[in-house]
Write a protein that holds these residues in place. Structure first.
Motif, short mmCIF file in Angstrom:
data_model
loop_
_atom_site.label_atom_id
_atom_site.label_comp_id
_atom_site.label_asym_id
_atom_site.label_seq_id
_atom_site.Cartn_x
_atom_site.Cartn_y
_atom_site.Cartn_z
N TYR A 138 0.84 -1.21 0.00
CA TYR A 138 0.00 0.00 0.00
C TYR A 138 0.87 1.26 0.00
CZ TYR A 138 -3.42 3.48 1.55
OH TYR A 138 -4.21 4.59 1.64
N LYS A 139 1.91 1.25 0.80
CA LYS A 139 2.80 2.41 0.88
C LYS A 139 3.48 2.68 -0.44
CE LYS A 139 6.62 1.86 3.05
NZ LYS A 139 7.63 1.64 4.12
N GLU A 140 3.87 1.61 -1.15
CA GLU A 140 4.59 1.78 -2.41
C GLU A 140 3.66 2.12 -3.57
OE1 GLU A 140 7.81 1.81 -2.95
OE2 GLU A 140 8.28 1.47 -0.84
N MET A 141 2.47 1.54 -3.59
CA MET A 141 1.60 1.66 -4.75
C MET A 141 0.58 2.77 -4.63
SD MET A 141 1.03 -2.41 -5.55
CE MET A 141 0.42 -2.10 -7.21
N LEU A 142 0.32 3.24 -3.41
CA LEU A 142 -0.64 4.32 -3.23
C LEU A 142 -0.03 5.44 -2.37
CD1 LEU A 142 -4.05 2.49 -2.62
CD2 LEU A 142 -3.40 3.87 -4.59
N PRO A 143 0.98 6.14 -2.90
CA PRO A 143 1.55 7.26 -2.14
C PRO A 143 0.55 8.39 -2.01
CG PRO A 143 2.41 7.23 -4.38
CD PRO A 143 1.61 5.97 -4.21
N SER A 144 0.80 9.29 -1.09
CA SER A 144 -0.15 10.37 -0.83
C SER A 144 -0.35 11.28 -2.03
CB SER A 144 0.34 11.20 0.37
OG SER A 144 1.64 11.73 0.10
N SER A 145 0.65 11.39 -2.90
CA SER A 145 0.53 12.24 -4.09
C SER A 145 -0.28 11.59 -5.20
CB SER A 145 1.92 12.60 -4.61
OG SER A 145 2.65 11.43 -4.95
N GLY A 146 -0.57 10.30 -5.07
CA GLY A 146 -1.32 9.59 -6.10
C GLY A 146 -0.46 8.55 -6.79
N PRO A 147 -1.06 7.50 -7.33
CA PRO A 147 -0.29 6.39 -7.90
C PRO A 147 0.14 6.59 -9.35
CG PRO A 147 -2.62 5.88 -7.96
CD PRO A 147 -2.50 7.23 -7.29
N VAL A 148 -0.37 7.61 -10.05
CA VAL A 148 -0.11 7.76 -11.48
C VAL A 148 1.25 8.41 -11.73
CG1 VAL A 148 -0.91 8.79 -13.64
CG2 VAL A 148 -2.57 7.92 -11.98
N ARG A 149 2.03 7.80 -12.61
CA ARG A 149 3.27 8.37 -13.10
C ARG A 149 3.21 8.39 -14.62
NH1 ARG A 149 3.13 9.20 -8.57
NH2 ARG A 149 4.66 8.86 -6.92
N THR A 150 3.90 9.33 -15.23
CA THR A 150 3.91 9.42 -16.69
C THR A 150 5.34 9.30 -17.21
OG1 THR A 150 3.98 11.83 -16.53
CG2 THR A 150 1.82 10.81 -16.85
N GLN A 151 5.45 8.80 -18.43
CA GLN A 151 6.75 8.66 -19.07
C GLN A 151 6.61 9.05 -20.53
OE1 GLN A 151 8.51 4.78 -18.77
NE2 GLN A 151 10.27 5.30 -20.05
N ILE A 152 7.50 9.87 -21.00
CA ILE A 152 7.48 10.34 -22.38
C ILE A 152 8.34 9.41 -23.24
CG2 ILE A 152 8.03 12.25 -23.94
CD1 ILE A 152 7.66 14.14 -21.57
N THR A 153 7.77 8.92 -24.33
CA THR A 153 8.52 8.11 -25.27
C THR A 153 8.87 8.97 -26.48
OG1 THR A 153 6.47 7.33 -26.32
CG2 THR A 153 7.40 5.98 -24.56
N GLY A 154 10.04 8.75 -27.03
CA GLY A 154 10.46 9.56 -28.17
C GLY A 154 11.16 10.82 -27.70
N ASN A 155 11.15 11.82 -28.57
CA ASN A 155 11.81 13.09 -28.26
C ASN A 155 11.08 13.83 -27.14
OD1 ASN A 155 13.70 12.64 -30.31
ND2 ASN A 155 12.39 13.60 -31.86
N VAL A 156 11.84 14.33 -26.19
CA VAL A 156 11.27 15.07 -25.07
C VAL A 156 11.30 16.56 -25.40
CG1 VAL A 156 11.48 15.63 -22.63
CG2 VAL A 156 12.02 13.32 -23.44
N THR A 157 10.14 17.16 -25.37
CA THR A 157 10.02 18.60 -25.62
C THR A 157 9.30 19.25 -24.45
OG1 THR A 157 7.89 18.38 -26.76
CG2 THR A 157 9.89 18.16 -28.10
N PRO A 158 9.44 20.56 -24.27
CA PRO A 158 8.71 21.23 -23.18
C PRO A 158 7.21 21.05 -23.29
CG PRO A 158 10.45 22.66 -24.04
CD PRO A 158 10.39 21.47 -24.95
N GLU A 159 6.69 21.00 -24.50
CA GLU A 159 5.25 20.81 -24.67
C GLU A 159 4.83 19.44 -24.18
OE1 GLU A 159 7.31 21.85 -26.98
OE2 GLU A 159 6.70 23.97 -27.21
N LYS A 160 5.61 18.40 -24.53
CA LYS A 160 5.28 17.05 -24.08
C LYS A 160 5.41 16.92 -22.57
CE LYS A 160 6.50 14.55 -28.32
NZ LYS A 160 7.39 13.50 -28.90
N GLU A 161 6.42 17.55 -22.00
CA GLU A 161 6.58 17.50 -20.55
C GLU A 161 5.40 18.17 -19.84
OE1 GLU A 161 11.39 17.44 -19.83
OE2 GLU A 161 10.39 19.38 -20.11
N ALA A 162 4.95 19.30 -20.38
CA ALA A 162 3.80 19.98 -19.78
C ALA A 162 2.54 19.13 -19.92
CB ALA A 162 3.60 21.34 -20.45
N GLN A 163 2.38 18.47 -21.07
CA GLN A 163 1.21 17.61 -21.27
C GLN A 163 1.25 16.41 -20.33
OE1 GLN A 163 0.92 15.91 -25.18
NE2 GLN A 163 -1.20 15.26 -24.90
#
Length: 299
Positions: free
Chosen positions: A110-135
């Motif tokens: 529970y501690k690892e999978m449901l942190p207080s900030s929320g369980p969702v993480r995002t990862q950008i595939t391909g070229n990283v741009t400021p627009e993609k990071e903001a999205q």
């Protein structure tokens, strides 16, 4: 997870059994329409009978697993038994070592999978741009908001699921849009309520994946009104036969069913059906050969 590989199929409700058919190309029927409203009653009855028979066969092949699962509940050490063997008054206490191990797994997961900030993480595939990071950040923030704020049941439901995961080794999450709540929901499914054929290697390639649902008369009526199920005159709920796992769980928790039954038992079966008149067709409207269909599915 049920519909990810079946995104080209259509679901139909057949006398309490929800099934799906192969891709359909009929101009008068929309992609998301309910086929049960256009198929003949004889066809619906035949599909229902065949699927119910297959599902019962799938379920009967795991009797030994259900027995082992039920016997393991005793080893949790949550109950005390009056024993007469090997002599009257012999201890009926079971050390709760298994329960302690399961609880520790539950707490750490529970501690690892449901942190207080929320369980969702995002990862950008391909070229990283400021627009993609903001999205990516917007997607992460919004999905975590959905889970931690809108989906009020997500946290306690997930916590409970982790206990059963530690005990039984597998549980399942089913994510879908609830028309009554007007938002996404993600209930967990115990392995006893998910039935697959003996030959299934995984859910993605299984010929059938069946979720056993217990639906109250009120909720079933709501789904009929919204068009999810056909609006049929239903008989009062029949008394469901409890399996050995349910009986053991009720004994441990000290509860048992009383009064008239209030829930219907439904089979939500996700499978392939080749219905005459609704065959898989190509862009020209011609039926595909079995070899061509298999080749498309493999890609």
């Amino acid at each position: 997870f049920f519909s990810s590989r079946r995104r080209h199929t259509r679901y139909i409700s057949v006398t309490g059994v929800q099934t799906c058919a192969l891709p359909i190309y009929v101009s008068s029927i929309g992609f998301g329409d309910n086929l049960a409203t256009v198929l003949a009653e004889t066809d619906l009855a035949k599909i229902s009978q065949e699927l119910c028979g297959l599902i019962e066969d799938d379920n009967s092949g795991r009797d030994d697993w259900e027995k082992a699962y039920e016997e393991g509940l005793t080893l949790l050490g949550l109950t005390y038994e009056e024993r007469t063997e090997p002599f009257n008054g012999s201890t009926g206490v079971i050390h709760p070592l298994l329960n302690e191990a399961v609880t520790q797994f539950q707490a750490q997961a529970y501690k690892e999978m449901l942190p207080s900030s929320g369980p969702v993480r995002t990862q950008i595939t391909g070229n990283v741009t400021p627009e993609k990071e903001a999205q990516a950040q917007r997607v992460k923030d919004y999905m975590n908001y959905q889970i931690t704020v809108e989906m009020e049941e997500y946290d306690p439901d997930y916590d409970q699921m982790l206990y059963y995961l530690g005990y039984g080794g597998s549980t399942f999450k089913k994510v879908y849009y609830d028309g009554d709540l007007q938002r996404a929901v993600s209930p967990y499914i115990l392995p006893k309520d998910l039935i697959v054929p003996y030959s299934a290697r995984d859910l993605m390639t299984a010929e059938r994946v069946t979720h056993v649902l217990r639906v109250s008369e009120n909720n079933l009526r709501k789904q009929q009104v919204t068009g999810f199920y056909r609006d049929l005159d239903m008989q009062p709920p029949a008394e469901a036969q409890r399996d050995q796992i349910e009986e053991k769980t009720d004994k441990i928790t000290g509860v048992e069913p009383a009064g008239d039954p209030e829930d219907y038992t439904l089979y939500e079966c996700h499978c392939y059906l080749d219905i005459p008149g609704y065959e898989d067709r190509d862009e020209n409207g011609d039926p595909r050969s079995e070899e061509h269909t298999s080749e498309l599915q493999s890609h």
